[in-house]
Motif scaffolding. Sequence first.
Motif, short mmCIF file in Angstrom:
data_model
loop_
_atom_site.label_atom_id
_atom_site.label_comp_id
_atom_site.label_asym_id
_atom_site.label_seq_id
_atom_site.Cartn_x
_atom_site.Cartn_y
_atom_site.Cartn_z
N ALA A 75 6.64 56.64 -35.14
CA ALA A 75 7.36 56.88 -33.86
C ALA A 75 7.52 58.40 -33.60
O ALA A 75 8.51 59.28 -34.17
N LEU A 76 6.74 58.78 -32.62
CA LEU A 76 6.92 60.26 -31.90
C LEU A 76 6.63 61.19 -33.17
O LEU A 76 7.74 61.69 -33.65
N ALA A 77 5.71 60.97 -34.04
CA ALA A 77 5.37 61.71 -35.22
C ALA A 77 5.22 63.21 -34.71
O ALA A 77 5.20 63.55 -33.56
N SER A 78 5.54 64.26 -35.58
CA SER A 78 5.38 65.40 -35.55
C SER A 78 4.18 65.81 -34.59
O SER A 78 2.95 65.25 -35.06
N GLY A 79 4.29 66.75 -33.57
CA GLY A 79 2.81 66.93 -32.65
C GLY A 79 2.90 65.94 -31.62
O GLY A 79 1.85 66.41 -30.82
N GLU A 80 3.26 64.96 -31.52
CA GLU A 80 3.23 64.05 -30.56
C GLU A 80 4.26 64.30 -29.02
O GLU A 80 4.14 63.49 -28.32
N CYS A 81 5.09 65.10 -29.36
CA CYS A 81 6.09 65.16 -28.26
C CYS A 81 5.95 66.58 -27.73
O CYS A 81 5.92 67.63 -28.52
N ALA A 82 5.83 66.92 -26.49
CA ALA A 82 6.09 68.35 -25.92
C ALA A 82 7.15 68.80 -25.10
O ALA A 82 7.42 70.10 -25.14
N PHE A 83 8.24 67.77 -25.11
CA PHE A 83 9.38 68.17 -24.08
C PHE A 83 10.41 68.47 -24.97
O PHE A 83 10.93 67.80 -26.12
N SER A 84 11.26 69.36 -24.59
CA SER A 84 12.45 69.69 -24.93
C SER A 84 13.57 69.19 -24.34
O SER A 84 13.12 68.82 -23.05
N TYR A 85 14.71 68.97 -25.02
CA TYR A 85 15.43 67.98 -24.12
C TYR A 85 17.09 68.55 -24.21
O TYR A 85 17.23 69.00 -25.52
N ILE A 86 17.87 68.68 -23.37
CA ILE A 86 19.14 69.02 -23.51
C ILE A 86 20.21 68.19 -23.85
O ILE A 86 20.34 67.03 -23.01
N ALA A 87 20.62 67.88 -24.76
CA ALA A 87 21.64 66.78 -25.32
C ALA A 87 22.84 66.95 -24.81
O ALA A 87 23.38 68.17 -24.59
N GLY A 88 23.52 65.88 -24.61
CA GLY A 88 25.01 65.86 -24.63
C GLY A 88 25.24 65.78 -22.69
O GLY A 88 26.56 66.00 -22.32
N LEU A 89 24.16 65.48 -22.20
CA LEU A 89 24.57 65.46 -20.41
C LEU A 89 24.48 63.73 -20.01
O LEU A 89 24.06 63.21 -20.78
N ALA A 90 25.05 63.87 -18.98
CA ALA A 90 24.99 62.41 -18.15
C ALA A 90 24.76 62.85 -16.57
O ALA A 90 24.84 63.94 -16.31
N SER A 91 24.43 61.71 -15.87
CA SER A 91 24.11 61.84 -14.62
C SER A 91 25.39 62.55 -13.73
O SER A 91 25.06 62.75 -12.64
N THR A 92 26.54 62.31 -14.42
CA THR A 92 27.73 63.04 -13.62
C THR A 92 27.79 64.50 -13.89
O THR A 92 28.78 65.09 -12.92
N ASP A 93 27.10 65.11 -14.71
CA ASP A 93 26.90 66.51 -14.73
C ASP A 93 26.27 67.34 -13.69
O ASP A 93 25.79 66.46 -12.67
N ASP A 94 26.39 68.67 -13.44
CA ASP A 94 26.04 69.48 -12.47
C ASP A 94 24.38 68.82 -12.17
O ASP A 94 23.54 68.95 -13.15
N PRO A 95 23.97 68.53 -11.03
CA PRO A 95 22.86 67.91 -10.69
C PRO A 95 21.82 69.03 -10.93
O PRO A 95 20.65 68.73 -11.16
N GLU A 96 21.93 70.22 -10.87
CA GLU A 96 21.01 71.23 -11.34
C GLU A 96 20.74 71.50 -12.84
O GLU A 96 20.06 72.28 -13.30
N SER A 97 21.72 70.93 -13.68
CA SER A 97 21.27 70.97 -14.93
C SER A 97 19.87 70.56 -15.53
O SER A 97 19.51 69.68 -15.21
N PRO A 98 19.30 71.66 -16.00
CA PRO A 98 18.20 71.26 -16.85
C PRO A 98 18.10 69.91 -17.75
O PRO A 98 19.09 70.23 -18.60
N LEU A 99 17.62 69.00 -17.80
CA LEU A 99 17.67 67.90 -18.56
C LEU A 99 16.42 67.90 -19.58
O LEU A 99 16.55 67.67 -20.88
N ILE A 100 15.03 67.91 -19.20
CA ILE A 100 14.02 67.97 -19.92
C ILE A 100 12.99 69.21 -19.41
O ILE A 100 13.11 69.49 -18.39
N VAL A 101 12.55 69.91 -20.50
CA VAL A 101 11.83 71.00 -20.15
C VAL A 101 10.52 71.10 -20.92
O VAL A 101 10.60 70.58 -22.16
N CYS A 102 9.44 71.96 -20.63
CA CYS A 102 8.34 72.08 -21.18
C CYS A 102 7.24 73.37 -20.63
O CYS A 102 7.52 73.42 -19.23
#
Length: 194
Positions: free
Chosen positions: A103-130
């Motif tokens: 399940a999503l083995a090493s090398g199968e995922c390219a996206f970094s993820y910012i943990a600890g956020l919710a949709s109520t956070d600042d709308p400009e907050s990056p959530l997924i980056v690559c």
Amino acid sequence: MILFPRLVRARVAPDRTEAISNAKQIGLCLYEFEDEYGRYPDGSTRARVKADTATLLTLGDHSSNALFRQLIANGAKTEKIFWAKTATTSRRPDNIFTSDATALASGECAFSYIAGLASTDDPESPLIVCPLIPGTTRFDPKPFGGKAIIFRVDFSARFEPIDKSGNVIANGMPIFDPRQPFWKGKAPDIKYPE
């Protein structure tokens, strides 16, 4: 001499299109996940996802792969949305996600993820980056022709230029600078792909 830049652009365009499409698909999974669990996947949602889904997967929080496994446990039917062509993604996902080893083995995922956020956070907050260089706050300019994918809490996804230092600039400073208004003085909890 003129043909080479066109060939490079022609090769980069499909990779960028696939990557931004996949980021948007991850965003839809995050939306559904938050609707059910009240926030996006992080360490606090692991136990409930495990109990609700009876998944056999170990749900960690040490990487984006580990946290995105919560999306798979919650019903994402494919691993392919977590892939983009970068220096760190050695292979396309095989859609085998029945065990911790697959399940999503090493090398199968390219996206970094910012943990600890919710949709109520600042709308400009990056959530997924690559493509974020693992262990840093700098982006690799090579995969997408000097651009980075920034998917924000407001569900906007766009390519943004990477400067010569490897940063994406917003509000006159690097996007991961804790002084950014959306981070409220605290460094973001970046989870890198394995």
